[in-house]
Design a protein around this motif. Structure first.
Motif, PDB file in Angstrom:
ATOM      1  N   LYS A 259      56.797 -49.273 -53.424  1.00  0.00           N
ATOM      2  CA  LYS A 259      56.347 -49.755 -54.730  1.00  0.00           C
ATOM      3  C   LYS A 259      54.953 -49.215 -55.049  1.00  0.00           C
ATOM      4  CE  LYS A 259      59.986 -52.289 -55.224  1.00  0.00           C
ATOM      5  NZ  LYS A 259      61.118 -51.702 -55.840  1.00  0.00           N
ATOM      6  N   VAL A 260      54.894 -48.179 -55.874  1.00  0.00           N
ATOM      7  CA  VAL A 260      53.628 -47.597 -56.318  1.00  0.00           C
ATOM      8  C   VAL A 260      53.368 -48.113 -57.722  1.00  0.00           C
ATOM      9  CG1 VAL A 260      52.399 -45.465 -56.839  1.00  0.00           C
ATOM     10  CG2 VAL A 260      54.014 -45.528 -54.936  1.00  0.00           C
ATOM     11  N   ILE A 261      52.257 -48.820 -57.880  1.00  0.00           N
ATOM     12  CA  ILE A 261      51.910 -49.351 -59.189  1.00  0.00           C
ATOM     13  C   ILE A 261      50.697 -48.603 -59.739  1.00  0.00           C
ATOM     14  CG2 ILE A 261      52.923 -51.623 -58.799  1.00  0.00           C
ATOM     15  CD1 ILE A 261      50.184 -52.661 -58.040  1.00  0.00           C
ATOM     16  N   ALA A 262      50.442 -48.744 -61.005  1.00  0.00           N
ATOM     17  CA  ALA A 262      49.393 -47.981 -61.684  1.00  0.00           C
ATOM     18  C   ALA A 262      48.014 -48.232 -61.104  1.00  0.00           C
ATOM     19  CB  ALA A 262      49.393 -48.301 -63.175  1.00  0.00           C
ATOM     20  N   SER A 263      47.774 -49.379 -60.518  1.00  0.00           N
ATOM     21  CA  SER A 263      46.444 -49.690 -59.994  1.00  0.00           C
ATOM     22  C   SER A 263      46.237 -49.192 -58.565  1.00  0.00           C
ATOM     23  CB  SER A 263      46.199 -51.193 -60.053  1.00  0.00           C
ATOM     24  OG  SER A 263      47.130 -51.866 -59.235  1.00  0.00           O
ATOM     25  N   ASP A 264      47.252 -48.598 -57.942  1.00  0.00           N
ATOM     26  CA  ASP A 264      47.131 -48.106 -56.565  1.00  0.00           C
ATOM     27  C   ASP A 264      46.292 -46.836 -56.491  1.00  0.00           C
ATOM     28  OD1 ASP A 264      48.649 -50.126 -55.522  1.00  0.00           O
ATOM     29  OD2 ASP A 264      50.486 -48.946 -55.372  1.00  0.00           O
ATOM     30  N   THR A 265      45.432 -46.793 -55.483  1.00  0.00           N
ATOM     31  CA  THR A 265      44.670 -45.580 -55.193  1.00  0.00           C
ATOM     32  C   THR A 265      45.462 -44.766 -54.169  1.00  0.00           C
ATOM     33  OG1 THR A 265      43.479 -46.615 -53.375  1.00  0.00           O
ATOM     34  CG2 THR A 265      42.484 -46.789 -55.587  1.00  0.00           C
ATOM     35  N   THR A 266      44.992 -43.560 -53.872  1.00  0.00           N
ATOM     36  CA  THR A 266      45.681 -42.742 -52.870  1.00  0.00           C
ATOM     37  C   THR A 266      45.659 -43.423 -51.505  1.00  0.00           C
ATOM     38  OG1 THR A 266      43.668 -41.461 -52.487  1.00  0.00           O
ATOM     39  CG2 THR A 266      45.261 -40.552 -54.047  1.00  0.00           C
ATOM     40  N   TYR A 267      44.576 -44.107 -51.195  1.00  0.00           N
ATOM     41  CA  TYR A 267      44.482 -44.828 -49.915  1.00  0.00           C
ATOM     42  C   TYR A 267      45.537 -45.934 -49.856  1.00  0.00           C
ATOM     43  CZ  TYR A 267      42.584 -47.681 -46.147  1.00  0.00           C
ATOM     44  OH  TYR A 267      42.436 -48.402 -44.997  1.00  0.00           O
TER      45      TYR A 267
ATOM     46  N   LYS B 280      43.639 -35.906 -48.420  1.00  0.00           N
ATOM     47  CA  LYS B 280      42.369 -35.163 -48.354  1.00  0.00           C
ATOM     48  C   LYS B 280      42.363 -34.001 -49.353  1.00  0.00           C
ATOM     49  CE  LYS B 280      40.039 -31.990 -45.278  1.00  0.00           C
ATOM     50  NZ  LYS B 280      40.122 -31.326 -43.977  1.00  0.00           N
ATOM     51  N   PHE B 281      43.427 -33.212 -49.363  1.00  0.00           N
ATOM     52  CA  PHE B 281      43.460 -32.057 -50.259  1.00  0.00           C
ATOM     53  C   PHE B 281      43.722 -32.459 -51.710  1.00  0.00           C
ATOM     54  CE2 PHE B 281      44.105 -29.926 -46.171  1.00  0.00           C
ATOM     55  CZ  PHE B 281      43.054 -29.037 -46.247  1.00  0.00           C
ATOM     56  N   TYR B 282      44.454 -33.545 -51.918  1.00  0.00           N
ATOM     57  CA  TYR B 282      44.654 -34.037 -53.280  1.00  0.00           C
ATOM     58  C   TYR B 282      43.328 -34.491 -53.882  1.00  0.00           C
ATOM     59  CZ  TYR B 282      46.116 -36.855 -57.207  1.00  0.00           C
ATOM     60  OH  TYR B 282      46.243 -37.379 -58.465  1.00  0.00           O
ATOM     61  N   ILE B 283      42.516 -35.200 -53.089  1.00  0.00           N
ATOM     62  CA  ILE B 283      41.201 -35.639 -53.577  1.00  0.00           C
ATOM     63  C   ILE B 283      40.335 -34.434 -53.910  1.00  0.00           C
ATOM     64  CG2 ILE B 283      39.043 -36.751 -52.842  1.00  0.00           C
ATOM     65  CD1 ILE B 283      40.818 -38.831 -51.384  1.00  0.00           C
ATOM     66  N   LYS B 284      40.390 -33.404 -53.068  1.00  0.00           N
ATOM     67  CA  LYS B 284      39.624 -32.182 -53.346  1.00  0.00           C
ATOM     68  C   LYS B 284      40.103 -31.532 -54.644  1.00  0.00           C
ATOM     69  CE  LYS B 284      38.314 -27.681 -51.564  1.00  0.00           C
ATOM     70  NZ  LYS B 284      38.429 -26.711 -50.481  1.00  0.00           N
ATOM     71  N   ALA B 285      41.412 -31.478 -54.831  1.00  0.00           N
ATOM     72  CA  ALA B 285      41.967 -30.828 -56.020  1.00  0.00           C
ATOM     73  C   ALA B 285      41.667 -31.606 -57.290  1.00  0.00           C
ATOM     74  CB  ALA B 285      43.479 -30.652 -55.867  1.00  0.00           C
TER      75      ALA B 285
END
Length: 132
Positions: free
Chosen positions: A63-71, A91-96
């Motif tokens: 369950k991924v909701i709009a308020s979820d962060t990558t962590y 890690k690479f998504y945050i960089k991108a």
């Protein structure tokens, strides 16, 4: 994908991306964004594959909701996907997404390898669970 709420985390501000249902991708503007991310530079390709990962999570009942962060997404998905692969992808998504520096071919290759590993681990779990 669409940016929405912002949330401060450690040393960066994280905005969330929205996962569209398949019927909404047929919408012309959403389809343009989807195709744009698929074909552009390494930053956009990393974002595209992370988008595919999010779609995969929703298909596997994470369950991924709009308020979820990558962590938070990683914490929810660690039961299905390999934790090390999730950490590399994050890690690479945050960089991108959040830095001004460009992603290199090496960054994309490491990200893509982690993406594939996460998919393979998930497939093994399904095979073991089904008795095959």
């Amino acid at each position: 994908m669409q940016c929405s709420k912002r949330k401060k985390c450690n040393d960066f501000v994280e905005t969330r991306e929205k996962v569209y249902k398949r019927e909404n991708i047929e919408n012309k503007s959403n389809k343009k964004l989807y195709l744009k991310l698929k074909r552009r530079n390494y930053k956009d390709q990393i974002r595209y594959y992370y988008y595919k990962f999010l779609k995969g999570c929703s298909r596997k009942n994470v369950k991924v909701i709009a308020s979820d962060t990558t962590y938070e997404i990683n914490k929810k998905a660690e039961m299905i996907f390999k934790q090390k692969a999730l950490d590399h992808m994050r890690k690479f998504y945050i960089k991108a997404k959040y830095t001004q520096s460009e992603c290199t071919l090496e960054d994309f290759q490491i990200f893509h390898k982690s993406y594939k590993k996460s998919s393979l681990v998930q497939l093994k779990i399904l095979c073991i669970g089904s008795g095959n």
